[in-house]
Design a protein around this motif. Structure first.
Motif, PDB file in Angstrom:
ATOM      1  N   GLU A  21      10.937   0.483 -10.042  1.00 41.22           N
ATOM      2  CA  GLU A  21      10.466  -0.440  -8.533  1.00 41.22           C
ATOM      3  C   GLU A  21       8.906   0.396  -7.882  1.00 41.22           C
ATOM      4  O   GLU A  21       9.168  -1.641  -7.830  1.00 41.22           O
ATOM      5  N   HIS A  22       8.375   0.218  -9.331  1.00 40.70           N
ATOM      6  CA  HIS A  22       6.702  -0.113  -9.451  1.00 40.70           C
ATOM      7  C   HIS A  22       6.837  -1.725 -10.309  1.00 40.70           C
ATOM      8  O   HIS A  22       6.319  -2.466  -9.469  1.00 40.70           O
ATOM      9  N   GLU A  24       8.890  -3.976 -10.037  1.00 38.05           N
ATOM     10  CA  GLU A  24       9.425  -5.369  -8.789  1.00 38.05           C
ATOM     11  C   GLU A  24       8.111  -5.300  -7.545  1.00 38.05           C
ATOM     12  O   GLU A  24       8.448  -6.093  -7.181  1.00 38.05           O
ATOM     13  N   GLN A  25       7.461  -4.602  -7.190  1.00 32.22           N
ATOM     14  CA  GLN A  25       6.442  -4.212  -6.475  1.00 32.22           C
ATOM     15  C   GLN A  25       5.244  -5.229  -6.995  1.00 32.22           C
ATOM     16  O   GLN A  25       4.691  -6.385  -6.554  1.00 32.22           O
ATOM     17  N   VAL A  27       5.966  -7.680  -9.447  1.00 29.85           N
ATOM     18  CA  VAL A  27       6.397  -8.957  -9.590  1.00 29.85           C
ATOM     19  C   VAL A  27       6.784  -9.615  -7.822  1.00 29.85           C
ATOM     20  O   VAL A  27       6.096 -10.755  -7.798  1.00 29.85           O
ATOM     21  N   ALA A  28       6.611  -9.262  -7.326  1.00 26.16           N
ATOM     22  CA  ALA A  28       6.644  -9.484  -6.059  1.00 26.16           C
ATOM     23  C   ALA A  28       5.103  -9.631  -5.359  1.00 26.16           C
ATOM     24  O   ALA A  28       4.492 -10.869  -4.621  1.00 26.16           O
ATOM     25  N   LEU A  29       4.212  -8.636  -6.038  1.00 28.48           N
ATOM     26  CA  LEU A  29       2.748  -9.133  -5.892  1.00 28.48           C
ATOM     27  C   LEU A  29       2.527 -10.527  -6.684  1.00 28.48           C
ATOM     28  O   LEU A  29       1.708 -11.398  -5.682  1.00 28.48           O
ATOM     29  N   GLY A  31       3.988 -12.940  -8.280  1.00 27.28           N
ATOM     30  CA  GLY A  31       5.115 -13.879  -8.221  1.00 27.28           C
ATOM     31  C   GLY A  31       4.632 -14.957  -9.413  1.00 27.28           C
ATOM     32  O   GLY A  31       4.443 -15.270  -9.844  1.00 27.28           O
ATOM     33  N   GLU A  32       3.993 -16.462  -8.345  1.00 29.10           N
ATOM     34  CA  GLU A  32       4.222 -17.709  -9.458  1.00 29.10           C
ATOM     35  C   GLU A  32       2.616 -16.895 -10.588  1.00 29.10           C
ATOM     36  O   GLU A  32       2.748 -17.609 -11.668  1.00 29.10           O
ATOM     37  N   GLN A  65      12.397  -6.983 -16.733  1.00 30.96           N
ATOM     38  CA  GLN A  65      11.645  -7.307 -15.740  1.00 30.96           C
ATOM     39  C   GLN A  65      10.078  -7.841 -15.705  1.00 30.96           C
ATOM     40  O   GLN A  65      10.147  -8.761 -14.996  1.00 30.96           O
TER      41      GLN A  65
END
Length: 224
Positions: A21-22, A24-25, A27-29, A31-32, A65
Motif C-alpha cells: 500500500e505504501h 502504491e502511495q 507511485v501516486a505521489l 507520478g512522472e 512497483q
C-alpha cells in the motif's frame, strides 16, 4: 543518548500488505517525477532488523512497483549493528545495494556511554560481512561527540576502526557534526563549532589513505 529523531517512535514492522500500500502511495505521489529517482531507501533507521524473508519480499515488491528506481539498487540503515541479516548475499541478489552504518565513534567507552547497541569491533565485523556479500557501505561518524573529555580518544580510535574496515572506492565515510537541540546534553558534552572543525580536520588527515570517499554530512540540512 544523542539522537532525538525517534524518541517517540516505537519500533514496528509493516506487513507486506502495508508495504504494498505504501509503494502504491509513493507511485501516486511522484507520478512522472518517478523517472528522476535512481535508488530506493528502505526506512526507517533499522529496517535491516526485519527477518530476511520479510526483507526479500519487500525488495521484490519494490522491484515490481518501482521498476525504474529499483534498478539503481536499494539502500538501508544498520543503526543497531548488534544484529545483521544472516543472508546478506541473498539480499544483495534481491536488490540491496548499500547499507549505512551509524558507527558514531570508534572509542568503545564513549559508545557505551552513549547507549549505542554494539561495539566498534562488531561494527568492523558488519562492514566486512557486507563487503563479502558485495554490498557497498556508508559509515557515519559523529564529529564533536564526547566533547573535550573524549576528543583525542574519539579521533584516534575512530580512525583506527575506519582503517580496519578496509573500505573500498565504492564506500563512503560521512563526517556528521553533532548539533543538539537547545537544552539537550549528552555524556561528555559536545565540542563547539571551531573545535568541531578542528576535529574533522584531524580525522580527515588520519584517514586520508583510505580508498573510500570521505565527505561531510549535515543532518540539519540533509546535504552530503
Amino acid at each position: 543518548a544523542f539522537c532525538s529523531l525517534y524518541e517517540d517512535v516505537p519500533y514496528r514492522l509493516k506487513d507486506l500488505s502495508q508495504i504494498e500500500e505504501h509503494l502504491e502511495q509513493v507511485v501516486a505521489l511522484l507520478g512522472e517525477a518517478m523517472a528522476l529517482r535512481q535508488h530506493v531507501f528502505l526506512g526507517d533507521a533499522n529496517a535491516l532488523l526485519a527477518p530476511d524473508a520479510t526483507l526479500k519480499s519487500a525488495l521484490r515488491l519494490v522491484e515490481r512497483q518501482l521498476p525504474g528506481p529499483s534498478r539503481g539498487g536499494a539502500r538501508s540503515f544498520v543503526d543497531a549493528f548488534s544484529r545483521l541479516p544472516t543472508d546478506l548475499r541473498g539480499l544483495r541478489a534481491a536488490g540491496l545495494e548499500r547499507i549505512y552504518l551509524g558507527l558514531e565513534t570508534g572509542h568503545g567507552p564513549l559508545l557505551a556511554r552513549l547507549g549505542k547497541p554494539g561495539t566498534p569491533a562488531r561494527a568492523i565485523e558488519v562492514v566486512r560481512a557486507a563487503q563479502r556479500a558485495g554490498i557497498e557501505v556508508g559509515v557515519i561518524v559523529l564529529v564533536g561527540i564526547g566533547g573535550r573529555e573524549h576528543d583525542e580518544e574519539h579521533v584516534r580510535d575512530t580512525a583506527a576502526v575506519l582503517r580496519a574496515m578496509s573500505l573500498g572506492d565504492r564506500d563512503t565515510v560521512f563526517l556528521s557534526p553533532l548539533l543538539l537541540p537547545a537544552g539537550a546534553s549528552v555524556p561528555g558534552g559536545v565540542l563547539v563549532e571551531d573545535e568541531r572543525r578542528d576535529q574533522e580536520r584531524r580525522l580527515r588527515e588520519l584517514v586520508q589513505s583510505l580508498a573510500a570517499q570521505v565527505t561531510s554530512y549535515s543532518l540539519e540540512r540533509w546535504l552530503y
